[in-house]
Write an enzyme that holds these catalytic residues in place. Structure first.
Site, mmCIF file in Angstrom:
data_model
loop_
_atom_site.group_PDB
_atom_site.id
_atom_site.type_symbol
_atom_site.label_atom_id
_atom_site.label_comp_id
_atom_site.label_asym_id
_atom_site.label_seq_id
_atom_site.Cartn_x
_atom_site.Cartn_y
_atom_site.Cartn_z
ATOM 1 N N ASP A 239 27.986 75.624 73.327
ATOM 2 C CA ASP A 239 27.391 76.725 74.066
ATOM 3 C C ASP A 239 28.056 77.982 73.494
ATOM 4 O OD1 ASP A 239 26.084 78.436 75.742
ATOM 5 O OD2 ASP A 239 26.511 77.314 77.571
HETATM 6 C C1 BGC Z 1 24.164 79.964 77.902
HETATM 7 C C2 BGC Z 1 23.225 79.112 77.069
HETATM 8 C C3 BGC Z 1 22.499 79.973 76.083
HETATM 9 C C4 BGC Z 1 23.518 80.717 75.223
HETATM 10 C C5 BGC Z 1 22.884 81.640 74.196
HETATM 11 C C6 BGC Z 1 25.065 80.840 77.052
HETATM 12 O O1 BGC Z 1 25.729 81.754 77.845
HETATM 13 O O2 BGC Z 1 24.949 79.132 78.723
HETATM 14 O O3 BGC Z 1 22.329 78.428 77.897
HETATM 15 O O4 BGC Z 1 21.637 79.210 75.306
HETATM 16 O O5 BGC Z 1 24.340 81.523 76.069
HETATM 17 O O6 BGC Z 1 22.333 82.752 74.786
#
Ligand code: BGC
Length: 790
Positions: A239
């Protein structure tokens, strides 16, 4: 960054691995920037782009962020996953995936970051709107179709957030403490089928710890379970910002760190150093590089020019999807559908400002969102009153009764009075209520389940003057409804995307017949939820103490009343169920069982029914839910039409996760197969006897109980002889049979009383000498081992 070298489809990964320098290999393990992988131009390796989804395309061309703050290209917002789940429509989920796949191709995006399949452990999780269900089977079915649809267009899906990330509080650092059975049976099961059948190109590991180890360096999760047991062959990506020890991550099975940038360059250097110093082998690094290169290769070879992002066509899909997802929670006296001639008051701030999605990284910059106010303009039978301001009166937790206190000050009495006046002068009222955007967002959990006090008060006042009142809800997860008994009709629209307004109108006026069902229970009160005492945890640690009893598994086990049960949803027509048939009365767990049932539309209009199949084990030796969803099918029937619906059940439909063998296990037992219109509206049931293929391993010791040995097939005969002999000895008879007969029912009592007794007690009661007992234990153990039963 553009994907100019995207049409490179001839990457030979083996050759590349030979030609890449150590530094280049390390550099491929992190992104170039917020959204791209790194290119290595001298070897023809292109950069490819990933973007947020899953309910639309969030492509940022300028300043990037992962919280949905900076602007992204104009796109189409589809219903969020909690709405899509309520459609119970696998083909719709596939179609949404396909549509987004085409949008991604047109925008040169190679991977969409979704779907999110975390289980709704508590209604308070701020990201529940992005997740499907409280049920792992349903969640994985919806996700599989979405992944397949997206990937059929040559665009990768990246299932997230792996794993046990069921809250936003402490989401970056928290520790989810989950026992092995619960983890596999509930939380991982939601990923498992989607990974095995959907084969997503990417898996995104979550930020949190699982039982003490961060997901980003959790080898058990990223390698043992994901790759070894489930056979996953794609790429694992962090993530955004979830990386921990970078080298440990590689060793655990983490391939790509995102986002790229200065932080990741430091980590690239750590990888180089670890290889030079020997703490990371080139082989381990090559595994990660291979996974990244395979992803880039798939992206490059499957990219096609010529796609067009047709926002108008996709808006139509979004609108149809929104209508398919809506759940008619209540419709007493058939208040709905409304007729065009009915003089109707439309009330609520959401009429002008529709709430269609949640906040955070999935936030879509909609090209077109028709609001209800625009749709009713010029209609002489519909009048509008705002009734409440969407963002007022609701930032604090407050109960309906508490509306008189703190939050009452926020209520706009003038808006309320106008709305009540209008409702009184009309023949029906439709109140568009729901949660303000600030209530449901990535990064924060809710603290309560209530609607803002000004809305609850408005509904209560309107219903006093207008009995034909309909409440239309826009929210991503359950809310309390203190007015539920007095309001005759409630339509749950969820967060339905750009088409929310048009779809609501079609449903209210009966142009579309509602057909959604709840993919989550609506509890009566927050205090009733099984995670209540342990959400969001303390000091960054959240204990999943409710075990496997999440959602309806908990309410059903405790026979608790709920506001609306899992699987509930009404229609403007009615359905009857008949002829439930099982293909056999007895099956082995290596075989399949076919279940069929006839469903008939007994009403006056065409409608769709979600036929649900639940399985419940009777008299299990382990904790099991009363029933669990193991099949569903959505069918459309014309008035009077009947259809036979069939389901195939297999081992997994009957199994639970057994920690003694670290695997799924089926007990030999009777199982109830029930079909119905919701988890609490079962229309037909039948019982099947299932023969499990094995027995759990048994280590015989002084502590093994006599009962266990009597019930264990390989040792049952030995124990039987032993018991007969000891009865005979006690009663001085030559023959055990004669002694048993002489004792009559007392023999049974003796055996029953001994069931809990450990073998060691045979010494204390002088039934055997130590040497004899040791011999017996040996004999029993070899019977167990020789039986080949696992
Ligand atoms: C989120 C993800 C997301 C990523 C990119 C993170 O903060 O948890 O779900 O895909 O950011 O934006």
């Amino acid at each position: 960054m553009n994907n100019s070298s995207m049409n490179n489809s001839n990457m030979n990964i083996e050759t590349l691995l030979k030609n890449l320098t150590l530094e280049e290999k390390a550099s491929l393990c992190s992104g170039e920037d917020f959204w791209h992988t790194k290119a290595i131009r001298r070897l023809g390796i292109p950069a490819v782009m990933m973007c947020d989804g899953p309910n639309g395309l969030r492509k940022q061309e300028g300043d990037a962020d992962h919280l949905g703050l900076n602007v992204s290209v104009k796109a189409v917002c589809f219903p969020t996953s909690s709405a899509v789940a309520a459609s119970f429509d696998i083909e719709l989920s596939r179609r949404l995936g396909e549509t987004l796949g085409r949008e991604c191709q047109a925008e040169n995006v190679s991977m969409l970051l979704g779907p999110g399949v975390n289980i709704k452990r508590s209604p308070l999780c701020g990201r529940n709107f992005e997740y499907y269900s409280e049920d792992p089977y349903q969640s994985s079915q919806m996700a599989t179709a979405y992944i397949q649809g997206l990937q059929s267009q040559g665009v990768g899906a990246c299932i997230k957030h792996f794993a046990a990330n069921n809250q936003e509080s402490h989401r970056q650092t928290g520790d989810s403490v989950v026992d092995e059975r619960t983890l596999h049976e509930i939380y991982l099961a939601s990923f498992e089928e989607a990974v095995k059948a959907g084969r997503p190109w990417g898996v995104m590991c979550s930020y949190n710890r699982i039982n003490g180890t961060f997901a980003a360096e959790n080898g058990e999760l990223l390698t043992d379970i994901l790759r070894t047991r489930w056979g996953y062959q794609g790429m694992v990506v962090t993530d955004w910002g979830a990386v921990k020890g970078r080298v440990n991550g590689i060793l655990a099975g983490l391939d790509l760190e995102m986002p790229g940038g200065s932080g990741s360059l430091i980590n690239d250097a750590k990888i180089v150093k670890a290889v030079q110093e020997g703490s990371l082998s080139m082989e381990e690094l090559d595994k990660a590089v291979t996974n990244v290169l395979q992803f880039v290769e798939k992206a490059a070879s499957q990219h096609q020019d010529g796609y067009i992002f047709d926002r108008d066509a996709d808006y139509q899909t979004a609108k149809e999807a929104a209508a398919e997802c809506a759940v008619l929670l209540k419709n007493e006296g058939s208040v709905l559908p409304l007729t065009r001639e009915t003089k109707t008051a439309f009330i609520g701030g959401f009429v002008e400002k529709p709430r269609i999605q949640g906040s955070g990284s999935s936030f879509i910059n909609s090209a077109r969102v028709p609001n209800i106010a625009g749709l009713i303009q010029g209609n002489p039978e519909i009048a509008y009153a705002r009734g409440f301001a969407v963002d007022a009166g609701g930032t604090e937790a407050c109960s309906y009764a508490g509306a008189n206190t703190q939050n009452a000050e926020d209520l706009d009495e003038r808006l309320l009075a106008e709305a009540v006046e209008l409702a009184k002068a009309s023949e029906a009222a439709v109140i568009f209520a729901g949660l303000p955007g600030s209530f449901e967002s990535e990064g924060a959990d809710r603290t309560h389940m209530d609607l803002p006090a000004n809305q609850n008060r408005l509904i209560a006042e309107v219903i006093k003057v207008q009995p034909n009142t309909v409440v239309v809800l826009a929210n991503g997860s359950p809310v309390t409804m203190p007015w539920v008994d007095s309001v005759p009709a409630i339509l749950e629209m969820y967060l339905a995307g750009d088409g929310a307004g048009e779809a609501a109108m079609e449903l209210l006026y009966g142009e579309v017949n509602p057909s959604g069902k709840l993919a989550e229970s609506f509890p009566l009160r927050l205090e009733d939820t099984s995670a209540y005492l342990n959400f969001p945890g303390e000091k960054g640690v959240v204990q999943y103490k409710e075990d496997i009893f999440v959602g309806y598994r908990y309410y059903d086990k405790k026979a608790m009343p709920v506001l609306f049960p899992f699987g509930h949803g009404l229609s403007y027509t009615t359905f009857s169920y008949s002829n439930l048939t099982l293909s056999a009365d007895t099956v082995k767990d290596t075989e399949t069982l076919t279940v069929s049932v006839t469903v008939t539309n007994t009403g006056a209009v065409t409608g769709k029914e979600v036929v649900q199949l639940y399985v419940g084990e009777q008299n299990s030796k382990v904790r099991r839910p009363v029933r669990e969803l193991k099949g569903f099918d959505k069918i459309e029937l014309a008035p009077g039409e009947s259809r036979n619906v069939t389901f195939t059940l297999d081992k997994r439909s009957f199994a639970y996760y057994e920690t003694a063998i670290h695997d799924w296990f089926v007990e030999s037992a009777c199982y109830e197969i029930s079909v119905g219109s919701s988890s609490r509206d079962i229309r037909a049931a039948a019982v099947v006897q299932v023969e499990g293929t094995g027995y759990l391993p048994l280590t015989v010791s002084l502590e093994t109980s006599i009962g266990e040995l009597i019930n264990y097939p390989a040792t049952a005969a030995i124990m039987e002889q032993l018991i007969q002999r000891s009865i005979a000895q006690r009663h001085g008879s030559d023959s055990a049979e004669a002694a048993t007969a002489a004792m009559g029912e007392g023999a049974g009592d003796l055996v029953a009383g001994a069931m809990e007794m450990p073998l060691g007690a045979l010494l204390s009661f002088g039934v055997m000498q130590e040497e004899q007992l040791m011999g017996l234990i040996e004999m029993l153990q070899s019977a167990v081992n020789g039986s080949g039963q696992k």
